[in-house]
Scaffold this active site. Structure first.
Site, PDB file in Angstrom:
ATOM      1  N   ASP A 111       6.577   1.636 -63.485  1.00  0.00           N
ATOM      2  CA  ASP A 111       5.365   2.138 -62.833  1.00  0.00           C
ATOM      3  C   ASP A 111       5.260   3.603 -63.251  1.00  0.00           C
ATOM      4  O   ASP A 111       5.966   4.468 -62.735  1.00  0.00           O
ATOM      5  CB  ASP A 111       5.474   1.988 -61.316  1.00  0.00           C
ATOM      6  CG  ASP A 111       4.203   2.451 -60.610  1.00  0.00           C
ATOM      7  OD1 ASP A 111       3.453   3.247 -61.207  1.00  0.00           O
ATOM      8  OD2 ASP A 111       3.976   2.037 -59.463  1.00  0.00           O
ATOM      9  N   ARG A 121       2.979   6.841 -43.898  1.00  0.00           N
ATOM     10  CA  ARG A 121       3.849   6.119 -44.830  1.00  0.00           C
ATOM     11  C   ARG A 121       5.106   5.731 -44.062  1.00  0.00           C
ATOM     12  O   ARG A 121       6.170   6.305 -44.212  1.00  0.00           O
ATOM     13  CB  ARG A 121       4.227   6.985 -46.041  1.00  0.00           C
ATOM     14  CG  ARG A 121       3.086   7.366 -46.931  1.00  0.00           C
ATOM     15  CD  ARG A 121       2.675   6.377 -47.994  1.00  0.00           C
ATOM     16  NE  ARG A 121       1.898   5.238 -47.561  1.00  0.00           N
ATOM     17  CZ  ARG A 121       1.172   4.483 -48.381  1.00  0.00           C
ATOM     18  NH1 ARG A 121       1.084   4.763 -49.664  1.00  0.00           N
ATOM     19  NH2 ARG A 121       0.523   3.431 -47.937  1.00  0.00           N
ATOM     20  N   PHE A 162       6.612  -0.222 -53.457  1.00  0.00           N
ATOM     21  CA  PHE A 162       5.328   0.428 -53.232  1.00  0.00           C
ATOM     22  C   PHE A 162       4.371  -0.650 -52.712  1.00  0.00           C
ATOM     23  O   PHE A 162       4.451  -1.810 -53.127  1.00  0.00           O
ATOM     24  CB  PHE A 162       4.751   1.122 -54.477  1.00  0.00           C
ATOM     25  CG  PHE A 162       3.482   1.848 -54.121  1.00  0.00           C
ATOM     26  CD1 PHE A 162       3.527   2.970 -53.315  1.00  0.00           C
ATOM     27  CD2 PHE A 162       2.242   1.362 -54.498  1.00  0.00           C
ATOM     28  CE1 PHE A 162       2.361   3.596 -52.891  1.00  0.00           C
ATOM     29  CE2 PHE A 162       1.077   1.992 -54.088  1.00  0.00           C
ATOM     30  CZ  PHE A 162       1.130   3.118 -53.287  1.00  0.00           C
ATOM     31  N   THR A 163       3.475  -0.244 -51.816  1.00  0.00           N
ATOM     32  CA  THR A 163       2.638  -1.210 -51.084  1.00  0.00           C
ATOM     33  C   THR A 163       1.933  -2.224 -51.998  1.00  0.00           C
ATOM     34  O   THR A 163       2.169  -3.432 -51.901  1.00  0.00           O
ATOM     35  CB  THR A 163       1.598  -0.446 -50.240  1.00  0.00           C
ATOM     36  OG1 THR A 163       0.914   0.476 -51.107  1.00  0.00           O
ATOM     37  CG2 THR A 163       2.274   0.326 -49.124  1.00  0.00           C
ATOM     38  N   LYS A 167      -3.908   9.180 -61.004  1.00  0.00           N
ATOM     39  CA  LYS A 167      -2.958  10.228 -60.600  1.00  0.00           C
ATOM     40  C   LYS A 167      -2.690  11.156 -61.797  1.00  0.00           C
ATOM     41  O   LYS A 167      -3.539  11.949 -62.159  1.00  0.00           O
ATOM     42  CB  LYS A 167      -1.664   9.586 -60.083  1.00  0.00           C
ATOM     43  CG  LYS A 167      -1.788   9.055 -58.649  1.00  0.00           C
ATOM     44  CD  LYS A 167      -2.304   7.668 -58.575  1.00  0.00           C
ATOM     45  CE  LYS A 167      -2.123   6.996 -57.243  1.00  0.00           C
ATOM     46  NZ  LYS A 167      -2.788   5.681 -57.178  1.00  0.00           N
ATOM     47  N   TYR A 194     -20.571  -3.318 -75.043  1.00  0.00           N
ATOM     48  CA  TYR A 194     -19.779  -4.281 -74.258  1.00  0.00           C
ATOM     49  C   TYR A 194     -18.408  -4.476 -74.892  1.00  0.00           C
ATOM     50  O   TYR A 194     -17.401  -4.552 -74.199  1.00  0.00           O
ATOM     51  CB  TYR A 194     -20.509  -5.637 -74.161  1.00  0.00           C
ATOM     52  CG  TYR A 194     -19.780  -6.571 -73.215  1.00  0.00           C
ATOM     53  CD1 TYR A 194     -20.073  -6.566 -71.864  1.00  0.00           C
ATOM     54  CD2 TYR A 194     -18.768  -7.420 -73.680  1.00  0.00           C
ATOM     55  CE1 TYR A 194     -19.377  -7.372 -70.975  1.00  0.00           C
ATOM     56  CE2 TYR A 194     -18.062  -8.222 -72.803  1.00  0.00           C
ATOM     57  CZ  TYR A 194     -18.363  -8.206 -71.451  1.00  0.00           C
ATOM     58  OH  TYR A 194     -17.670  -9.004 -70.585  1.00  0.00           O
ATOM     59  N   PHE A 211      -2.257  -0.921 -43.600  1.00  0.00           N
ATOM     60  CA  PHE A 211      -2.467   0.510 -43.352  1.00  0.00           C
ATOM     61  C   PHE A 211      -3.871   0.974 -43.717  1.00  0.00           C
ATOM     62  O   PHE A 211      -4.368   1.945 -43.162  1.00  0.00           O
ATOM     63  CB  PHE A 211      -1.422   1.349 -44.128  1.00  0.00           C
ATOM     64  CG  PHE A 211      -1.468   1.142 -45.617  1.00  0.00           C
ATOM     65  CD1 PHE A 211      -0.799   0.095 -46.207  1.00  0.00           C
ATOM     66  CD2 PHE A 211      -2.197   2.003 -46.431  1.00  0.00           C
ATOM     67  CE1 PHE A 211      -0.851  -0.101 -47.589  1.00  0.00           C
ATOM     68  CE2 PHE A 211      -2.252   1.825 -47.800  1.00  0.00           C
ATOM     69  CZ  PHE A 211      -1.579   0.762 -48.386  1.00  0.00           C
TER      70      PHE A 211
HETATM   71  N1  PM9 Z   1      -1.188   4.976 -54.865  1.00  0.00           N
HETATM   72  C1  PM9 Z   1      -1.531   6.608 -53.220  1.00  0.00           C
HETATM   73  O1  PM9 Z   1      -2.306   7.185 -52.445  1.00  0.00           O
HETATM   74  C2  PM9 Z   1      -3.380   4.961 -53.679  1.00  0.00           C
HETATM   75  C3  PM9 Z   1      -3.406   3.703 -52.932  1.00  0.00           C
HETATM   76  S1  PM9 Z   1      -2.213   3.406 -51.691  1.00  0.00           S
HETATM   77  C4  PM9 Z   1      -2.656   4.425 -50.488  1.00  0.00           C
HETATM   78  O2  PM9 Z   1      -0.365   6.979 -53.395  1.00  0.00           O
HETATM   79  C5  PM9 Z   1       1.947   3.749 -57.367  1.00  0.00           C
HETATM   80  C6  PM9 Z   1       3.252   4.457 -57.466  1.00  0.00           C
HETATM   81  C7  PM9 Z   1       0.920   4.246 -56.618  1.00  0.00           C
HETATM   82  C8  PM9 Z   1      -0.323   3.541 -56.538  1.00  0.00           C
HETATM   83  C9  PM9 Z   1      -1.364   3.984 -55.716  1.00  0.00           C
HETATM   84  C10 PM9 Z   1      -0.439   2.339 -57.270  1.00  0.00           C
HETATM   85  C11 PM9 Z   1      -1.692   1.539 -57.239  1.00  0.00           C
HETATM   86  C12 PM9 Z   1       0.618   1.889 -58.014  1.00  0.00           C
HETATM   87  N2  PM9 Z   1       1.781   2.598 -58.041  1.00  0.00           N
HETATM   88  O3  PM9 Z   1      -4.421   2.762 -56.297  1.00  0.00           O
HETATM   89  O4  PM9 Z   1      -4.610   0.663 -57.567  1.00  0.00           O
HETATM   90  O5  PM9 Z   1       1.108   5.400 -55.980  1.00  0.00           O
HETATM   91  O6  PM9 Z   1      -4.882   2.793 -58.751  1.00  0.00           O
HETATM   92  O7  PM9 Z   1      -2.683   2.161 -57.971  1.00  0.00           O
HETATM   93  C13 PM9 Z   1      -2.008   5.474 -53.972  1.00  0.00           C
HETATM   94  P1  PM9 Z   1      -4.235   2.088 -57.617  1.00  0.00           P
END
Ligand code: PM9
Length: 470
Positions: free
Chosen positions: A228, A395, A137-138, A271, A85, A462
Site C-alpha cells: 500500500d 480512529r 486499514f479500514t 495523498k 475515451y 465510521f
Molecule cells: N485513507 C484517510 O483519511 C481516506 C478514507 S478513510 C477515512 O486516511 C490507505 C493507507 C489509506 C486510504 C485512505 C486508502 C483508501 C488505502 N490505504 O480513500 O479509496 O489511508 O483513495 O484510499 C483515507 P481511497
C-alpha cells in the site's frame, strides 16, 4: 533530486528554521461559525464529523485525502487534458511517471485507492486465504474480507503501544509471519499486505532493513509482497532520517529501492501524489495485470482511464514528481511535528513518535474515565469541533468495526483521534489555533461524557454512524 536544503543549511549555521518550499498564489476564505451554530451542526451530524457540511468547519483536519493544494504546474496540466475515451496521452504520462518513480511494469488506473484495493483483492485472493498485514486499514481489510480473505495482524507489538519510541513501528514481525506460515501453510497466503507508512498506527514507518528481511522470508516461502504505497514518500523520509546508510540518498532513490522489494502496489493518489481524486494499481506480474485489466473495465472504466478524466491523470503524473521532492516531504512532516510538539509541551497524550501525516491524540489517556464502548475518540472529535470548529476523525473502536465471525465490536489497543494535515494547505498559525483548542478541550476533560451509537451502517461504519451524548 537532492537532499533537503534545510538539512544542509542547518549543518552549516547551527539552528535554522525550515519553511515550506512554495508560496501562496490563491486563497480560499474560511471562517468559524458561532458556538450555537456549531452545536446545531454537531447534533444534525449525529456527532460524526464525516456527516458535517464542510461550510460549517473552520480548520478541516478530517483527512489528508484529496485535500492537498495543487501547484500551478498541476493546474496547467489540467488544461492539457486529452479527454479521448481510449488511449489518452495523459494515461501514458501517468504510466511513465509510475514506472520511473515506483518502478513497477504494468499500470492500471483507478478512480481512487479502494478501486485498486478491490481489483487486487478480487484478482489474487481465494476464499479461505490468509492475508497478513502490518496493521489493518479500514478499506483495505474490507476488500480483502469481501474477496474471502482473513486478515491477520503481523505488525510488531510496539505499534500497539502509543508511547513506545521505536523508530519503525510499522515493521512486520517476522516471527509472527513464521508462526502464520506454520499454522496455515504458505500456499494459503497469497501475499503480505504491507503499508508504508501505517495509517492506523499513527503514520508509523517501515524500515528498509525490515522490507529486505521480509523479502528474503517471502522468497523462501513463495509469498508475494503487495505494497500500500499511499504514503510511501513519507515512509522514505523516515528511512532517510533514521537509517544511517540512507542519509545521503534522496527520497526518490529510497522509494525506488523500497518498491523493488515488492511485487505490486496500490495507491490512493489523493495523498502523497497531491491530487484531489485518483488512484492506481501497478504490478510486476503479467498475469495479475491481465486479471486487473479485465476487471477494471467492469468496475472503473477503460484500462487507460480507470475512472479518471484525462486532466486528472495529467495532474496526477505531475503530482507524482512534485510530491517526491525532498524539500516538499521534509516540510510536510515537519509541519506535523510542529503541531505534535505544541501538544507534547502541554502534556497532552498523543501517539509517539509523531508520524508522517497526522497527530493522533490518544483518547484512552485523554479521557481515561470514558470506557471504550462509549467511544472516547469519537467524543474527542465532537468536543474539538464544538470548541473551535476544527474537524478531526475517530480512529478507534468505531473505525475497527465488528468481527465478521462473532459480530462483536473489535476493541483495538489504540483509541485515537486523528488530526490530519492536508498537504500545502494550512500555515503554522492554523496549527497554533488547533493546539490551543485541544488544550481547552483537555482542560475540560473531567466534565465530558461519552457517546452512544444510535445508527450503525453495515460497512465502514465510521463514515455514516450516528451518535448521541450519554
Ligand atoms: N485513507 C484517510 O483519511 C481516506 C478514507 S478513510 C477515512 O486516511 C490507505 C493507507 C489509506 C486510504 C485512505 C486508502 C483508501 C488505502 N490505504 O480513500 O479509496 O489511508 O483513495 O484510499 C483515507 P481511497
Amino acid at each position: 533530486m537532492s537532499k533537503s536544503k534545510f538539512q544542509t543549511m542547518g549543518q552549516q549555521f547551527g539552528r535554522r528554521s525550515w519553511a515550506e518550499p512554495w508560496k501562496i498564489k490563491m486563497v480560499e476564505p474560511i471562517s468559524m461559525i458561532t458556538a450555537e451554530e456549531r452545536l446545531k451542526a454537531c447534533q444534525d451530524a449525529g456527532y460524526n464529523t464525516f456527516l458535517m457540511r464542510s461550510e460549517d468547519v473552520y480548520i478541516d483536519l478530517l483527512t489528508d485525502s484529496g485535500t492537498s493544494a495543487m501547484s500551478d504546474r498541476q493546474w496547467a496540466g489540467i488544461m492539457m487534458g486529452d479527454e479521448a475515451y481510449a488511449g489518452s496521452r495523459n494515461f501514458y504520462n501517468l504510466e511513465a511517471a509510475i514506472q520511473k518513480y515506483y518502478g513497477y511494469k504494468y499500470v492500471v488506473p483507478t478512480h481512487q485507492g479502494r478501486g485498486a484495493e478491490h481489483l487486487i483483492s478480487q484478482a489474487t485472493i481465494t476464499k479461505g486465504d490468509y492475508i497478513p498485514g502490518n496493521m489493518y486499514f479500514t478499506t483495505t481489510r474490507l476488500h480483502q474480507e469481501l474477496a474471502g480473505g482473513i486478515f491477520v495482524d503481523v505488525i510488531i507489538d510496539e505499534a500497539h503501544d502509543p508511547i513506545d519510541q521505536h523508530p519503525f513501528k510499522g515493521n512486520v514481525d517476522l516471527d509472527k509471519m513464521a508462526a502464520l506460515v506454520d499454522k496455515v501453510g504458505a500456499e494459503k497466503i497469497p501475499y503480505v499486505s504491507l503499508a508504508g507508512t501505517v495509517n492506523m498506527a499513527g503514520g508509523q514507518p517501515v524500515s528498509m532493513a525490515n522490507v529486505k528481511a521480509l523479502r528474503a522470508f517471502c522468497d523462501k516461502h513463495s509469498i508475494r509482497i503487495y505494497l500500500d504505497a499511499t504514503r510511501m514518500y513519507e515512509n522514505a523520509f523516515f528511512i532517510q532520517e533514521r537509517e544511517d546508510e540512507y542519509a545521503d540518498k534522496s527520497i526518490a532513490e529510497i522509494l525506488f529501492e523500497f518498491c523493488s522489494y515488492t511485487d505490486a502496489a496500490w495507491m490512493s493518489a489523493k495523498k502523497d501524489n497531491l491530487v484531489n481524486i485518483g488512484g492506481w494499481l501497478a504490478v510486476n506480474q503479467a498475469e495479475v495485470a491481465e486479471k486487473a485489466r479485465n476487471m477494471v473495465v467492469v468496475y472503473e472504466g477503460l484500462h487507460t482511464y480507470g475512472g479518471m478524466a484525462g486532466r486528472d491523470m495529467e495532474a496526477l503524473a505531475i503530482g507524482i514528481a512534485e510530491g517526491v521532492e525532498d524539500d516538499h516531504v521534509a516540510s510536510r512532516v515537519r509541519q506535523v511535528r510542529y503541531l505534535g510538539k505544541l501538544l507534547l509541551d502541554w502534556d497532552i497524550p498523543i501517539m509517539e513518535p509523531v508520524g508522517g501525516h497526522a497527530i493522533f491524540v490518544d483518547a484512552k489517556r485523554f479521557y481515561n474515565h470514558i470506557p471504550q464502548d462509549q467511544f472516547p475518540a469519537q467524543t474527542l472529535a465532537a468536543q474539538l469541533y464544538l470548541d473551535s470548529g476544527v474537524r478531526s476523525m475517530e480512529r478507534g473502536v468505531v473505525s475497527a468495526g465488528r468481527d465478521p465471525q462473532t459480530g462483536d465490536h473489535r476493541y483495538p489497543a489504540l483509541e485515537l483521534t486523528r488530526l490530519t494535515i492536508p498537504r500545502r494547505v494550512y500555515t503554522q498559525a492554523h496549527m497554533d489555533v488547533v493546539a490551543e483548542s485541544i488544550k481547552a478541550v483537555y482542560d475540560a476533560r473531567e466534565q465530558t461524557k461519552g457517546l452512544k451509537m444510535v445508527y450503525e451502517p453495515e460497512y465502514l461504519r465510521f463514515f455514516q454512524a450516528r451518535f448521541e451524548p450519554i
